[in-house]
Scaffold this motif. Structure first.
Motif, short mmCIF file in Angstrom:
data_model
loop_
_atom_site.label_atom_id
_atom_site.label_comp_id
_atom_site.label_asym_id
_atom_site.label_seq_id
_atom_site.Cartn_x
_atom_site.Cartn_y
_atom_site.Cartn_z
N HIS A 173 27.16 15.09 -33.18
CA HIS A 173 26.53 14.73 -31.90
C HIS A 173 25.79 15.91 -31.27
N VAL A 174 26.34 17.10 -31.38
CA VAL A 174 25.64 18.29 -30.87
C VAL A 174 24.34 18.48 -31.64
N ASP A 175 24.38 18.33 -32.96
CA ASP A 175 23.16 18.42 -33.77
C ASP A 175 22.15 17.35 -33.35
N TYR A 176 22.63 16.13 -33.13
CA TYR A 176 21.75 15.03 -32.72
C TYR A 176 21.05 15.36 -31.40
N VAL A 177 21.82 15.90 -30.45
CA VAL A 177 21.24 16.29 -29.16
C VAL A 177 20.09 17.27 -29.39
N HIS A 178 20.32 18.29 -30.19
CA HIS A 178 19.33 19.35 -30.34
C HIS A 178 18.13 18.96 -31.19
N VAL A 179 18.30 18.04 -32.12
CA VAL A 179 17.18 17.64 -32.97
C VAL A 179 16.35 16.54 -32.32
N ASN A 180 16.80 15.98 -31.23
CA ASN A 180 16.14 14.82 -30.63
C ASN A 180 14.67 15.02 -30.28
N PRO A 181 14.23 16.15 -29.72
CA PRO A 181 12.80 16.31 -29.44
C PRO A 181 11.96 16.25 -30.72
N LEU A 182 12.49 16.77 -31.80
CA LEU A 182 11.83 16.71 -33.10
C LEU A 182 11.77 15.27 -33.59
N LYS A 183 12.88 14.57 -33.47
CA LYS A 183 12.97 13.17 -33.88
C LYS A 183 11.92 12.30 -33.16
N HIS A 184 11.68 12.59 -31.90
CA HIS A 184 10.72 11.82 -31.10
C HIS A 184 9.29 12.33 -31.24
N GLY A 185 9.08 13.33 -32.06
CA GLY A 185 7.74 13.84 -32.29
C GLY A 185 7.17 14.66 -31.15
N LEU A 186 8.03 15.18 -30.30
CA LEU A 186 7.57 15.97 -29.16
C LEU A 186 7.24 17.41 -29.55
N VAL A 187 7.85 17.87 -30.64
CA VAL A 187 7.62 19.23 -31.16
C VAL A 187 7.70 19.18 -32.69
N LYS A 188 7.20 20.24 -33.31
CA LYS A 188 7.32 20.35 -34.77
C LYS A 188 8.51 21.20 -35.18
N ARG A 189 9.06 21.97 -34.21
CA ARG A 189 10.23 22.79 -34.46
C ARG A 189 11.18 22.62 -33.27
N VAL A 190 12.46 22.53 -33.55
CA VAL A 190 13.45 22.34 -32.49
C VAL A 190 13.33 23.43 -31.44
N ARG A 191 13.08 24.65 -31.87
CA ARG A 191 13.03 25.78 -30.94
C ARG A 191 11.87 25.69 -29.94
N ASP A 192 10.90 24.83 -30.19
CA ASP A 192 9.74 24.73 -29.31
C ASP A 192 9.99 23.84 -28.09
N TRP A 193 11.11 23.13 -28.05
CA TRP A 193 11.40 22.27 -26.89
C TRP A 193 12.16 23.09 -25.85
N PRO A 194 11.61 23.26 -24.66
CA PRO A 194 12.24 24.17 -23.68
C PRO A 194 13.43 23.58 -22.91
N TYR A 195 13.62 22.26 -22.93
CA TYR A 195 14.62 21.63 -22.07
C TYR A 195 15.86 21.25 -22.87
N SER A 196 16.50 22.26 -23.43
CA SER A 196 17.61 22.04 -24.36
C SER A 196 18.55 23.22 -24.35
N THR A 197 19.81 22.95 -24.63
CA THR A 197 20.77 24.03 -24.78
C THR A 197 20.66 24.68 -26.16
N PHE A 198 19.75 24.20 -26.99
CA PHE A 198 19.57 24.80 -28.31
C PHE A 198 19.40 26.31 -28.20
N HIS A 199 18.62 26.75 -27.25
CA HIS A 199 18.32 28.18 -27.10
C HIS A 199 19.59 28.98 -26.77
N GLN A 200 20.48 28.42 -25.98
CA GLN A 200 21.77 29.08 -25.69
C GLN A 200 22.62 29.14 -26.96
#
Length: 176
Positions: free
Chosen positions: A126-153
């Protein structure tokens, strides 16, 4: 009316999906990200919870959160977050007669999806699903490019590498 069954486990960890009422073409959550952050922080001060993972997309959000020992009231927290966020916005949305009757705004869907996390594997999925979601929706090409996520933390804590999920090319439409 459906009879919703909820698992209330004191100190439990849950995955949530919370949607805006009008999803198509709506970017309210990222447009008002600072307001959402402020509201979540205010609720956390009065009714603590730990954010394990969180992502805010334009019209919905996903999160994994853990309540303190002895506390199972995630419903209170979501009601407070949704209410405070809605009250801080100008009344510009269309409000149905039913929502008017009950004094509700037309911002959020009434219900949300919750799933009680069962074990470590369920938690990680579920944590992985949360972080990959912007990529899944086509909002970014890399997970790290989505600014509104705890991925960076999680990268700072060395839970993920910065190139987690790599560079994925998103193809839309038919073809090969």
């Amino acid at each position: 009316m459906p009879n919703y069954r909820r698992a209330f486990v004191a100190g439990g960890t849950w995955f949530f999906t919370v949607n805006l009422l009008q999803r198509h073409g709506n970017n309210l959550l990222v447009r008002e990200i600072e307001l959402l952050r402020r509201v979540v922080q205010q609720v956390r001060q009065k009714h603590p919870f730990y954010i394990d993972a969180w992502v805010v997309l334009p019209e919905h959000l996903h999160c994994v959160l853990t309540l303190p020992p002895g506390d199972s009231d995630f419903s209170l927290r979501w009601r407070l977050i949704k209410t405070a966020f809605s009250r801080a916005l100008p009344r510009e949305e269309r409000i149905s007669a039913t929502r008017q009757k009950y004094g509700e705004r037309g911002i959020w869907q009434r219900h949300y999806w919750e799933h009680l996390i069962r074990d470590e594997l369920d938690f990680q999925r579920h944590v992985d699903y949360v972080h990959v979601n912007p990529l899944k929706h086509g909002l970014v090409k890399r997970v790290r490019d989505w600014p509104y996520s705890t991925f960076h933390q999680h990268v700072v804590k060395e839970i993920y590498s910065l190139d987690w999920c790599g560079d994925v090319e998103i193809h839309v439409g038919g073809g090969d």
